[in-house]
Design a protein around this motif. Sequence first.
Motif, PDB file in Angstrom:
ATOM      1  N   UNK A  71       0.807  -1.351  -0.020  1.00 29.32           N
ATOM      2  CA  UNK A  71      -0.015   0.099  -0.031  1.00 29.32           C
ATOM      3  C   UNK A  71       0.847   1.281   0.133  1.00 29.32           C
ATOM      4  N   UNK A  72       1.814   1.276   0.756  1.00 27.52           N
ATOM      5  CA  UNK A  72       2.804   2.577   0.911  1.00 27.52           C
ATOM      6  C   UNK A  72       3.347   2.642  -0.479  1.00 27.52           C
ATOM      7  N   UNK A  73       3.517   1.828  -1.344  1.00 25.22           N
ATOM      8  CA  UNK A  73       4.199   1.915  -2.948  1.00 25.22           C
ATOM      9  C   UNK A  73       3.160   2.042  -3.926  1.00 25.22           C
ATOM     10  N   UNK A  74       1.810   2.520  -3.189  1.00 24.30           N
ATOM     11  CA  UNK A  74       0.819   2.723  -4.026  1.00 24.30           C
ATOM     12  C   UNK A  74       0.029   1.473  -4.812  1.00 24.30           C
ATOM     13  N   UNK A  75       0.644   0.083  -4.211  1.00 20.08           N
ATOM     14  CA  UNK A  75       0.017  -1.121  -4.869  1.00 20.08           C
ATOM     15  C   UNK A  75      -0.912  -1.800  -3.721  1.00 20.08           C
ATOM     16  N   UNK A  76      -1.852  -1.105  -3.229  1.00 18.75           N
ATOM     17  CA  UNK A  76      -2.640  -1.684  -2.196  1.00 18.75           C
ATOM     18  C   UNK A  76      -3.108  -3.381  -2.196  1.00 18.75           C
ATOM     19  N   UNK A  77      -2.995  -4.064  -1.262  1.00 17.49           N
ATOM     20  CA  UNK A  77      -3.436  -5.595  -1.475  1.00 17.49           C
ATOM     21  C   UNK A  77      -4.770  -5.407  -1.048  1.00 17.49           C
ATOM     22  N   UNK A  78      -5.693  -6.007  -2.127  1.00 15.77           N
ATOM     23  CA  UNK A  78      -7.124  -6.008  -1.929  1.00 15.77           C
ATOM     24  C   UNK A  78      -7.887  -7.339  -1.271  1.00 15.77           C
ATOM     25  N   UNK A  79      -6.864  -8.489  -1.688  1.00 20.85           N
ATOM     26  CA  UNK A  79      -7.598  -9.465  -1.060  1.00 20.85           C
ATOM     27  C   UNK A  79      -6.842 -10.753  -1.594  1.00 20.85           C
ATOM     28  N   UNK A  80      -7.610 -11.968  -1.519  1.00 21.71           N
ATOM     29  CA  UNK A  80      -6.926 -13.232  -2.200  1.00 21.71           C
ATOM     30  C   UNK A  80      -7.802 -14.173  -2.646  1.00 21.71           C
ATOM     31  N   UNK A  81      -7.723 -15.162  -3.527  1.00 16.07           N
ATOM     32  CA  UNK A  81      -8.651 -16.018  -3.858  1.00 16.07           C
ATOM     33  C   UNK A  81      -7.871 -17.320  -4.547  1.00 16.07           C
ATOM     34  N   UNK A  82      -8.767 -18.386  -4.372  1.00 18.32           N
ATOM     35  CA  UNK A  82      -8.084 -19.604  -5.401  1.00 18.32           C
ATOM     36  C   UNK A  82      -8.361 -19.404  -6.701  1.00 18.32           C
ATOM     37  N   UNK A  83      -7.425 -19.975  -7.434  1.00 17.93           N
ATOM     38  CA  UNK A  83      -8.045 -20.119  -9.066  1.00 17.93           C
ATOM     39  C   UNK A  83      -7.276 -21.302  -9.634  1.00 17.93           C
ATOM     40  N   UNK A  84      -7.938 -21.854 -10.583  1.00 18.99           N
ATOM     41  CA  UNK A  84      -7.149 -22.779 -11.267  1.00 18.99           C
ATOM     42  C   UNK A  84      -6.319 -22.671 -12.592  1.00 18.99           C
ATOM     43  N   UNK A  85      -5.125 -22.932 -12.420  1.00 16.78           N
ATOM     44  CA  UNK A  85      -4.365 -22.581 -13.647  1.00 16.78           C
ATOM     45  C   UNK A  85      -3.491 -23.730 -13.849  1.00 16.78           C
ATOM     46  N   UNK A  86      -3.281 -24.219 -15.221  1.00 14.15           N
ATOM     47  CA  UNK A  86      -2.784 -25.400 -15.475  1.00 14.15           C
ATOM     48  C   UNK A  86      -3.041 -26.383 -14.759  1.00 14.15           C
ATOM     49  N   UNK A  87      -4.117 -26.997 -14.537  1.00 13.43           N
ATOM     50  CA  UNK A  87      -4.786 -28.035 -13.835  1.00 13.43           C
ATOM     51  C   UNK A  87      -4.492 -27.895 -12.338  1.00 13.43           C
ATOM     52  N   UNK A  88      -4.011 -27.023 -11.830  1.00 10.04           N
ATOM     53  CA  UNK A  88      -3.922 -26.859 -10.365  1.00 10.04           C
ATOM     54  C   UNK A  88      -4.430 -25.810  -9.730  1.00 10.04           C
TER      55      UNK A  88
END
Lengths: 170, 280
Positions: free
Chosen positions: B183-200
Motif C-alpha cells: 500500500x505504501x508503494x501505491x499498490x494496495x493489497x485487496x484480497x486473495x482467492x483460489x484459482x485454477x491454472x494449468x490443472x492446479x
Amino acid sequence: MASPHLDAAYNLARWLTRDPHDAEDVLQEAYLRAFRFFGGFRGGDGRAWLLAIVRNTFYTWAEQRGRHQSEVEYDDATAGLHAAEACADQGLHGTDPAQLLLRAADQQLIESALLKLPLEYREILVLRELEELSYKEIAEVVGVPLGTVMSRLSRARLQLRHQIEAMDQP
Amino acid sequence: MNTMNCEEARELLPAYGDGELDLPHALALEKHLDGCADCDAALRTQRALSQAVRKAPYHRAPDTLRARLRAQLPAEPIAEAATPPIAAPNAPAATLPVAQPRRRRDWSRWALPIAASLALAVGLNVMLATQRSQQSLRDELVAGHVRSLQVEHLSDVASSDQHTVKPWFNGKLDYAPPVRDLAQQDFPLLGGRLDYIAHRQVAALIYRHRKHFINLYIWPGQDGDAAPDHHGSEGYNLVHWRRDGMEYWAVSDLNGEELKQFAELQIEAATDKTANAPNT
Ligand SMILES: [Zn+2]
C-alpha cells in the motif's frame, strides 16, 4: 453476440469518450476482449458484465492516449470530505427543486453539464439514470462497494447541480 | 431505528430516492421527512436532478457499427457451456472489416483461450492433455484475470491486511504463498482467492494500482531465481519471475513498465525482511 446490449455498451462508450468515433473504437476493442476471453459465455443477463468490459477498455484506451491523469485520477477519500460539507448545505442554500427542474428542461444544457463532469461522476450518472442499473449492478460495473456507489452518486448529483447552476448564469 | 436526525436522513436519501433502501430504513426516513422541510427539499432536489439526467440523450449504436461488429466477430456466441467447442469458430473471412487489418488474423488462435475460459467457467478440470505451451499458460492467466474482474469473483477473502489474507490460504493449498501489502508503494493489497491454472489450484492475490487491478498468481516452481520478464498479450500485460522456489505471474491491464515496477517491489519486499516480518 453483438445485439443484446450493444446500445447500452455504445451509450456508455459515447458518454465516456465524448466522441462517436472514439466510442466505436473502444467498443470494437471491448467486444474483442469480451469474445476472446469468454466466448460470449457468462451467467445472468450479461449487461453489467459487458459494461464493465467497456469501461475497463475505455480506461486502458484513455491511458494509452495520455488522456488519463487529470480527468480520471480521483480520490474518494478526499472527495468524502467535500461531500460532508456539501451535504450540510444541500437543500438549504441552492436553487429550489422546482426551479432546478425548469432549467433542467433544457436538454442541451443538461448534456453539456454532464459532459463537463469528471469521468467518475459522469459514468455513474449515466449508469444509474440512463441505463437504470441497480446499485448492485453499478458496483459490478465500476468495481466498488455498494456504499461507495451511493456516496459517489450523491456527490455526482451535487456536482451536476452546481454545474447546471453555473451554466445558467447569463 | 427510532428517531432519525438530519445527518442520518441525508445519508439515506440517495438510496431512498433511488428505490434502493430497505423497508425499515425507508419507513424511519419517511417519518423524518414528514417533520423536516429541509430534508424533504433535499429529496425533491435529488429527484429533480435524477429526472434531469434522464433527459440527456441516449446514444443508440449506429447500424454501421452493429454490422461491423457482427462481421468482426464469429457469427454465433458460444452459448452452450456444457459443450465447449475446442475447434475454432468458423471465421467469416470474406466479411472481415478492411479497416482493421490488424485483427484479420486467424481465429484458431482464439480457440484455446476460449476453451480455457469456458472450462474454467464451468469448472471442468480436464483440459487439453497435451503439453501446454507458454502462450497457452499466459492466455489462461489472462483469462483468469479478466474473469476475476467480475466483481463477485475478485476475491474470496477481501482484506488489505496481509496477516488476514495469508492464513486464509492455510489448508486450502499445499503451499504457503508469501503475502505482502504494498500500500505504501501505491499498490494496495485487496484480497486473495483460489484459482485454477494449468490443472492446479493456485493462489491469486489481488492488488490495485490507480484504476487497475493486478492479479498475482503464485505457485511452487523450480529452484533458482528468475528476474522479472515482461510479456504482452492483446492489451494485457504479464510479468513473470521466480524466487525462493515460487513462480510468480502478475497480470493486469496496467502498462508493462509499472507492472514490472510492481514485480520489483514484490522482490524488494521479499528481500527486506525487516519491513515485512514473517506472518504468524
Ligand atoms: Zn432533516
